[in-house]
Structure formats: structure tokens, C-alpha cells
Design a protein around this motif. Structure first.
Motif, PDB file in Angstrom:
ATOM      1  N   ARG A   6     -91.189   1.145  57.333  1.00  0.00           N
ATOM      2  CA  ARG A   6     -90.787   2.554  57.385  1.00  0.00           C
ATOM      3  C   ARG A   6     -91.138   3.203  58.723  1.00  0.00           C
ATOM      4  O   ARG A   6     -90.394   4.018  59.233  1.00  0.00           O
ATOM      5  N   GLY A   7     -92.259   2.844  59.321  1.00  0.00           N
ATOM      6  CA  GLY A   7     -92.675   3.430  60.590  1.00  0.00           C
ATOM      7  C   GLY A   7     -91.810   3.017  61.763  1.00  0.00           C
ATOM      8  O   GLY A   7     -91.860   3.635  62.814  1.00  0.00           O
ATOM      9  N   GLU A   8     -91.019   1.969  61.629  1.00  0.00           N
ATOM     10  CA  GLU A   8     -90.170   1.493  62.712  1.00  0.00           C
ATOM     11  C   GLU A   8     -88.778   2.113  62.674  1.00  0.00           C
ATOM     12  O   GLU A   8     -87.964   1.858  63.548  1.00  0.00           O
ATOM     13  N   LEU A   9     -88.493   2.914  61.658  1.00  0.00           N
ATOM     14  CA  LEU A   9     -87.188   3.548  61.507  1.00  0.00           C
ATOM     15  C   LEU A   9     -87.191   4.928  62.144  1.00  0.00           C
ATOM     16  O   LEU A   9     -88.236   5.559  62.260  1.00  0.00           O
ATOM     17  N   PRO A  10     -86.023   5.424  62.546  1.00  0.00           N
ATOM     18  CA  PRO A  10     -85.972   6.779  63.086  1.00  0.00           C
ATOM     19  C   PRO A  10     -86.382   7.792  62.017  1.00  0.00           C
ATOM     20  O   PRO A  10     -86.110   7.609  60.836  1.00  0.00           O
ATOM     21  N   ARG A  11     -87.050   8.847  62.453  1.00  0.00           N
ATOM     22  CA  ARG A  11     -87.544   9.878  61.547  1.00  0.00           C
ATOM     23  C   ARG A  11     -86.453  10.893  61.254  1.00  0.00           C
ATOM     24  O   ARG A  11     -85.716  11.311  62.137  1.00  0.00           O
ATOM     25  N   ARG A  12     -86.336  11.295  59.995  1.00  0.00           N
ATOM     26  CA  ARG A  12     -85.379  12.335  59.598  1.00  0.00           C
ATOM     27  C   ARG A  12     -86.034  13.687  59.812  1.00  0.00           C
ATOM     28  O   ARG A  12     -87.126  13.948  59.341  1.00  0.00           O
ATOM     29  N   VAL A  13     -85.359  14.564  60.539  1.00  0.00           N
ATOM     30  CA  VAL A  13     -85.854  15.910  60.799  1.00  0.00           C
ATOM     31  C   VAL A  13     -85.312  16.821  59.711  1.00  0.00           C
ATOM     32  O   VAL A  13     -84.111  16.864  59.470  1.00  0.00           O
ATOM     33  N   ASP A  14     -86.208  17.549  59.048  1.00  0.00           N
ATOM     34  CA  ASP A  14     -85.801  18.482  58.006  1.00  0.00           C
ATOM     35  C   ASP A  14     -85.886  19.903  58.538  1.00  0.00           C
ATOM     36  O   ASP A  14     -86.676  20.209  59.426  1.00  0.00           O
ATOM     37  N   ALA A  15     -85.091  20.771  57.947  1.00  0.00           N
ATOM     38  CA  ALA A  15     -85.065  22.172  58.361  1.00  0.00           C
ATOM     39  C   ALA A  15     -86.339  22.878  57.914  1.00  0.00           C
ATOM     40  O   ALA A  15     -86.892  22.582  56.865  1.00  0.00           O
ATOM     41  N   ASP A  16     -86.793  23.820  58.729  1.00  0.00           N
ATOM     42  CA  ASP A  16     -87.938  24.648  58.359  1.00  0.00           C
ATOM     43  C   ASP A  16     -87.469  25.951  57.723  1.00  0.00           C
ATOM     44  O   ASP A  16     -88.209  26.907  57.624  1.00  0.00           O
ATOM     45  N   ASP A  17     -86.221  25.984  57.323  1.00  0.00           N
ATOM     46  CA  ASP A  17     -85.599  27.182  56.777  1.00  0.00           C
ATOM     47  C   ASP A  17     -85.625  27.104  55.252  1.00  0.00           C
ATOM     48  O   ASP A  17     -85.032  26.199  54.661  1.00  0.00           O
ATOM     49  N   ASP A  18     -86.308  28.041  54.610  1.00  0.00           N
ATOM     50  CA  ASP A  18     -86.390  27.998  53.155  1.00  0.00           C
ATOM     51  C   ASP A  18     -85.150  28.557  52.470  1.00  0.00           C
ATOM     52  O   ASP A  18     -85.037  28.512  51.256  1.00  0.00           O
ATOM     53  N   THR A  19     -84.196  29.086  53.248  1.00  0.00           N
ATOM     54  CA  THR A  19     -82.965  29.596  52.633  1.00  0.00           C
ATOM     55  C   THR A  19     -81.843  28.562  52.657  1.00  0.00           C
ATOM     56  O   THR A  19     -80.810  28.771  52.042  1.00  0.00           O
ATOM     57  N   VAL A  20     -82.027  27.465  53.379  1.00  0.00           N
ATOM     58  CA  VAL A  20     -81.040  26.382  53.421  1.00  0.00           C
ATOM     59  C   VAL A  20     -81.661  25.176  52.736  1.00  0.00           C
ATOM     60  O   VAL A  20     -82.664  24.643  53.188  1.00  0.00           O
ATOM     61  N   TYR A  21     -81.085  24.770  51.641  1.00  0.00           N
ATOM     62  CA  TYR A  21     -81.627  23.655  50.878  1.00  0.00           C
ATOM     63  C   TYR A  21     -81.172  22.331  51.457  1.00  0.00           C
ATOM     64  O   TYR A  21     -80.008  22.156  51.791  1.00  0.00           O
ATOM     65  N   GLU A  22     -82.097  21.378  51.564  1.00  0.00           N
ATOM     66  CA  GLU A  22     -81.777  20.051  52.070  1.00  0.00           C
ATOM     67  C   GLU A  22     -80.967  19.257  51.057  1.00  0.00           C
ATOM     68  O   GLU A  22     -80.123  18.477  51.399  1.00  0.00           O
ATOM     69  N   GLU A  23     -81.280  19.449  49.771  1.00  0.00           N
ATOM     70  CA  GLU A  23     -80.562  18.711  48.734  1.00  0.00           C
ATOM     71  C   GLU A  23     -80.596  19.493  47.436  1.00  0.00           C
ATOM     72  O   GLU A  23     -81.392  20.408  47.261  1.00  0.00           O
ATOM     73  N   VAL A  24     -79.752  19.122  46.525  1.00  0.00           N
ATOM     74  CA  VAL A  24     -79.669  19.784  45.234  1.00  0.00           C
ATOM     75  C   VAL A  24     -80.425  18.952  44.212  1.00  0.00           C
ATOM     76  O   VAL A  24     -80.247  17.738  44.138  1.00  0.00           O
ATOM     77  N   GLU A  25     -81.284  19.604  43.446  1.00  0.00           N
ATOM     78  CA  GLU A  25     -81.986  18.914  42.371  1.00  0.00           C
ATOM     79  C   GLU A  25     -81.211  19.128  41.084  1.00  0.00           C
ATOM     80  O   GLU A  25     -80.799  20.239  40.778  1.00  0.00           O
ATOM     81  N   LEU A  26     -81.033  18.060  40.321  1.00  0.00           N
ATOM     82  CA  LEU A  26     -80.238  18.136  39.105  1.00  0.00           C
ATOM     83  C   LEU A  26     -81.047  18.596  37.902  1.00  0.00           C
ATOM     84  O   LEU A  26     -80.488  18.869  36.862  1.00  0.00           O
TER      85      LEU A  26
END
Length: 122
Positions: A6-26
Motif C-alpha cells: 500500500r505504501g508504494e501506491l500513489p496516495r489519493r487526495v481527499d477534499a477538506d470540504d465538508d459540504t462535498v461528499y467523497e462518496e455516498v453511504e448506502l
């Protein structure tokens, strides 16, 4: 396609914005999606490329790519698949005004990963 640490893979940058959701929880009762095998990740990205090529001029094409990208970036196993998925994420986020800064930060992270020395000898 050999899986890498996992440490050798590119890192995913997540938004620091709490009004934009990264994903939908079902919901709380929804079973978690099992992690994909490396070959399944590559097959999903191939399908995403077909979807993108089939409707390149269509604005909804970017939205159609998100499930493919999310499935690969949740538990990446292959450097090529992780990098391709994050490049598709940059394209998706770059088309949205509120997420362009996230796309730029992700692009910078991909560049930093590509310019790092390779983890394994060729």
C-alpha cells in the motif's frame, strides 16, 4: 499484474470540504464491498475507458466514470491501476468548479509519485 504494498501506491487526495461528499453511504446495514483482485481492477478501468470513449463529448460521461474509479481507489493493489484510476479522478474533479483544487492537489501527488525512484528494480 503483481500486487504491491500500500505504501508504494500513489496516495489519493481527499477534499477538506465538508459540504462535498467523497462518496455516498448506502446505510448502516449495507454489506461492505469486498476488495477487488488486481485483474478485476484492470478490467474495470478498461470498461471505464470504453465508457469514456463512447461518450467523450457527453457531460454525463464524467459522472459515469465515478463508480469505476471509486471501486479501484478504495483498495488499490496494482500501481498502474491505482495511477490510472487517480488520473480519471483528476479529470472528473477538474470538471467541477468546487473540486478543481482537489484535482490539482491530486495531480501534484501523481507527479510526485511518478518522479520518485521506483520501489523495485526493473
Amino acid at each position: 499484474a503483481a500486487a504491491v504494498a500500500r505504501g508504494e501506491l500513489p496516495r489519493r487526495v481527499d477534499a477538506d470540504d465538508d459540504t462535498v461528499y467523497e462518496e455516498v453511504e448506502l446505510g448502516e446495514g449495507a454489506p461492505p464491498t469486498p476488495p477487488l483482485w488486481p485483474l478485476e481492477q484492470l478490467a474495470l478501468l478498461a470498461q471505464a475507458s470504453v465508457v469514456r470513449a463512447a461518450s467523450a463529448a457527453d457531460a454525463t460521461a464524467v459522472e459515469q466514470l465515478e463508480p469505476y474509479v471509486r471501486a479501484v481507489t478504495e483498495a488499490p493493489k496494482v500501481w498502474a491501476a491505482a495511477t490510472r484510476a487517480l488520473r480519471l479522478k483528476v479529470r472528473s474533479d477538474g470538471s467541477r468548479p468546487r473540486r478543481r483544487h482537489v484535482a490539482l492537489m491530486q495531480l501534484e501527488e501523481l507527479h510526485a509519485d511518478a518522479t520518485r525512484s521506483p520501489p523495485h528494480p526493473p
